[in-house]
Design an enzyme around this catalytic site. Structure first.
Site, short mmCIF file in Angstrom:
data_model
loop_
_atom_site.label_atom_id
_atom_site.label_comp_id
_atom_site.label_asym_id
_atom_site.label_seq_id
_atom_site.Cartn_x
_atom_site.Cartn_y
_atom_site.Cartn_z
CE LYS A 67 -2.15 3.36 2.54
NZ LYS A 67 -1.79 4.30 1.48
CD GLU A 104 13.47 2.50 10.37
OE1 GLU A 104 13.70 3.63 10.86
OE2 GLU A 104 14.11 1.48 10.68
CB CYS A 138 13.13 10.11 7.70
SG CYS A 138 13.99 8.96 6.64
CD GLU A 175 9.95 14.27 10.63
OE1 GLU A 175 8.81 13.78 10.73
OE2 GLU A 175 10.92 13.63 10.20
P1 NAD Z 1 2.06 9.17 7.11
O1 NAD Z 1 2.23 8.53 8.45
O2 NAD Z 1 1.03 10.20 6.95
O3 NAD Z 1 1.72 8.06 6.02
C1 NAD Z 1 2.55 6.93 5.84
C2 NAD Z 1 1.69 5.81 5.25
O4 NAD Z 1 0.75 5.38 6.23
C3 NAD Z 1 0.88 6.24 4.02
O5 NAD Z 1 0.89 5.19 3.07
C4 NAD Z 1 -0.49 6.43 4.61
O6 NAD Z 1 -1.53 6.30 3.66
C5 NAD Z 1 -0.54 5.34 5.64
N1 NAD Z 1 -1.58 5.52 6.67
C6 NAD Z 1 -2.14 6.66 7.09
N2 NAD Z 1 -3.08 6.42 8.03
C7 NAD Z 1 -3.08 5.09 8.23
C8 NAD Z 1 -3.81 4.22 9.09
N3 NAD Z 1 -4.74 4.67 9.94
N4 NAD Z 1 -3.54 2.91 9.05
C9 NAD Z 1 -2.60 2.42 8.22
N5 NAD Z 1 -1.90 3.19 7.37
C10 NAD Z 1 -2.11 4.51 7.37
O7 NAD Z 1 3.50 9.71 6.68
P2 NAD Z 1 3.87 10.55 5.36
O8 NAD Z 1 3.35 11.94 5.54
O9 NAD Z 1 3.51 9.79 4.14
O10 NAD Z 1 5.45 10.56 5.43
C11 NAD Z 1 6.18 11.51 6.14
C12 NAD Z 1 6.74 10.91 7.42
O11 NAD Z 1 7.48 9.74 7.11
C13 NAD Z 1 7.71 11.82 8.13
O12 NAD Z 1 7.43 11.82 9.51
C14 NAD Z 1 9.07 11.16 7.89
O13 NAD Z 1 10.04 11.42 8.87
C15 NAD Z 1 8.71 9.74 7.83
N6 NAD Z 1 9.73 8.97 7.12
C16 NAD Z 1 10.55 8.17 7.86
C17 NAD Z 1 11.54 7.43 7.25
C18 NAD Z 1 12.43 6.54 8.06
O14 NAD Z 1 13.01 5.62 7.49
N7 NAD Z 1 12.58 6.75 9.35
C19 NAD Z 1 11.70 7.50 5.87
C20 NAD Z 1 10.87 8.34 5.15
C21 NAD Z 1 9.87 9.07 5.79
#
Ligand code: NAD
Length: 479
Positions: free
Chosen positions: A170, A245, A279, A381
């Site tokens: 997904k 992550e 990130c 962040e």
């Molecule tokens: P997000 O948490 O909004 O979404 C991540 C994923 O989770 C998306 O596919 C989203 O559709 C899904 N999601 C949302 N609600 C959900 C639910 N209730 N149940 C299951 N899945 C759900 O994050 P984002 O805005 O897409 O990404 C940005 C964040 O990602 C930042 O905080 C960044 O630091 C982090 N990030 C971390 C790493 C790492 O390796 N540590 C790498 C890249 C990004």
């Protein structure tokens, strides 16, 4: 409409997601399937049905498929990089680099399929032998964020398949194009039907269904802390394996003895490139007294020279922010920092158009000075091109400030002192530590991940990925 891939078939979905180019919001990249819970369950059922046979597939079969996928990605890096830059907004060179990384990851895990390993030990009891082997965990649910639209999916899908698991993938709703292109390559790779399934759609429907379905043995998630906590709670409730992550507030220390050019490059590269949407971005730069003013002046000069423009235009240094809500969040934090008494040394304003008049989510990178540890700008962040500078008396105070965060993903230091570099590598409370290198930009064959509030569970990437994607069996035989 670009469809979902379920049980080897491309299927329509009940809804549609419009994929918009953040460099030019008039540009519609395509319409992509938006699944609901029922379609997600179809994908889970297909993966579950495919698992018994795939879990017993030969290493040669897995190698051949993953290697072919890696080759196609690498051969098409320019075209796929163009799509990635167009939908996510990182610059074309950055996007092509990300695509190449994805291809290399598939090649790496193709090799790992041939090296599953195991141990044979003598028992403590006479006449008994002990074998320790690894087996796939089952159906893995893969949930990814928008900021690395092909590399993060690759570093989850490739090991999942290499170790014999089936996948329901997904992707983030903002970047379905790269996910679909990757699924298209996988669909033609020789994988048996149902082994890999793509379900594009909202987190609240598709993601939530994956979390709660007992047929999903493990969830690997990259995204925000808020969503990560939901993933954890749902997985614990049904005892599923999970790996998270999440965010970072990564520090970069600059000591008096640093090479100024190296320090500025590290700070600007990891703080602002990819529009700060990494990130591993270093959003807190901790600078000791003796170099502080020279360093800030050099960073401001460098920022003035950066070109903010269409991600795919030659010469662009910073593309747009990914969408309107991320831009609003960045601007909100600029106001918060000002309200807290920080000095805005450069930028921080939205640009409604680029030089050619294209409407997009452009923003001038923001640098704050005179910030202190208790400020929100140093605790939360932002996930945009917003960096704050903290002043430190000496190395010891700088180290304390660097570790003074609930996060622990990456940390860097710019110094010519072997003593301080060595001490920092041991005493930084981050999962990844860089000396005279930007905090963002890592190799694809070694572990990736953090500590404290940034990560949970086994590391990703390299051979350490086996910890998550396999389960260990200990077998005893009486000869
Ligand atoms: P997000 O948490 O909004 O979404 C991540 C994923 O989770 C998306 O596919 C989203 O559709 C899904 N999601 C949302 N609600 C959900 C639910 N209730 N149940 C299951 N899945 C759900 O994050 P984002 O805005 O897409 O990404 C940005 C964040 O990602 C930042 O905080 C960044 O630091 C982090 N990030 C971390 C790493 C790492 O390796 N540590 C790498 C890249 C990004």
């Amino acid at each position: 409409m670009f469809k979902n891939l379920i049980n080897g078939e491309w299927v329509e979905a009940p809804g549609v997601t419009r994929n918009i180019n953040p460099s030019d919001t008039r540009d519609l990249i395509g319409e992509y399937a938006k699944a609901d819970a029922a379609q997600t369950q179809d994908a889970i059922a297909a993966a579950q049905a495919a698992f018994p046979a795939w879990s017993l597939s030969t290493p040669q079969q897995r190698f051949d498929i993953l290697d072919a996928v890696g080759s196609e990605i690498l051969a098409r890096r320019n075209e796929l990089g163009d799509l990635l830059a167009r939908e996510e907004g990182k610059t074309l060179p950055e996007a092509i680099g990300e695509v190449a990384r994805a291809g290399n990851i598939f090649k790496f895990f193709a090799g790992e399929a041939l090296r599953p390993g195991g141990e044979v030990l003598p028992s403590v009891r006479p006449g008994v032998g002990v074998e320790i082997t690894r087996e796939p965990v089952g159906v893995v649910g893969i949930i990814t964020p928008w900021n690395f639209p092909i590399a993060i999916p690759a570093w989850k899908i490739a090991p999942a398949l290499a170790y014999g698991n089936c996948v329901v993938f997904k992707p983030a709703e903002l970047v379905p194009g790269s996910a679909w292109a990757l699924a298209d390559i996988l669909s033609r790779s020789g994988l048996p039907k149902g082994v890999f399934n793509l379900v594009m759609g909202p987190g609240s429907q598709v993601g939530a269904t994956l979390l709660d379905d007992a047929r999903i043995a493990a969830i690997t998630f990259t995204g925000s802390v808020g969503t990560g906590k939901r993933v954890a709670a749902a997985c614990v409730a049904r005892m599923a394996k999970f790996q998270l992550e999440m965010g970072g507030k990564n520090p970069m220390i600059v000591l008096d003895d640093a090479d100024l050019g190296v320090a500025v490059n590290c700070a600007v590269q990891s703080g602002f490139f990819s529009t700060g949407q990494r990130c591993t971005a270093s959003s807190r730069v901790i600078v000791t007294e003796g170099i502080h003013d020279r360093f800030v002046a050099a960073v401001v000069e460098k920022l003035r020279s950066l070109k903010v423009d269409d991600a795919r235009k030659a010469g662009t240094d910073l593309g747009p922010v990914v969408d309107a809500s991320q831009l609003a969040q960045n601007l909100k934090y600029v106001e918060i920092a000002r309200g807290e008494g920080a000095t805005l040394a450069y930028g921080g304003d939205a640009l409604e158009h680029n030089a050619d008049g294209q409407p997009g989510f452009y923003m001038r990178p923001a640098l704050f000075t005179d910030t202190t540890a208790g400020m929100r700008i140093n605790g939360e962040e932002v996930f945009g091109p917003v960096v704050s500078v903290l002043r430190a008396k000496n190395y010891d105070e700088a180290l304390h400030l660097a570790n003074d965060t609930p996060f622990g993903l990456a940390a860097g230091i710019a110094t010519t002192s072997l003593k301080h570099a060595t001490h920092f590598k041991r005493h930084s409370q981050a999962g990844m530590v860089m000396v005279n290198l930007p905090t963002a930009g890592v190799d694809y064959h070694v572990p990736f991940g953090g500590r404290k509030g940034s990560s949970y569970g086994p590391r990703e990437q390299g051979r350490y990925a086996a910890e998550f994607y396999t389960t260990v069996k200990t077998a005893y035989t009486q000869a």
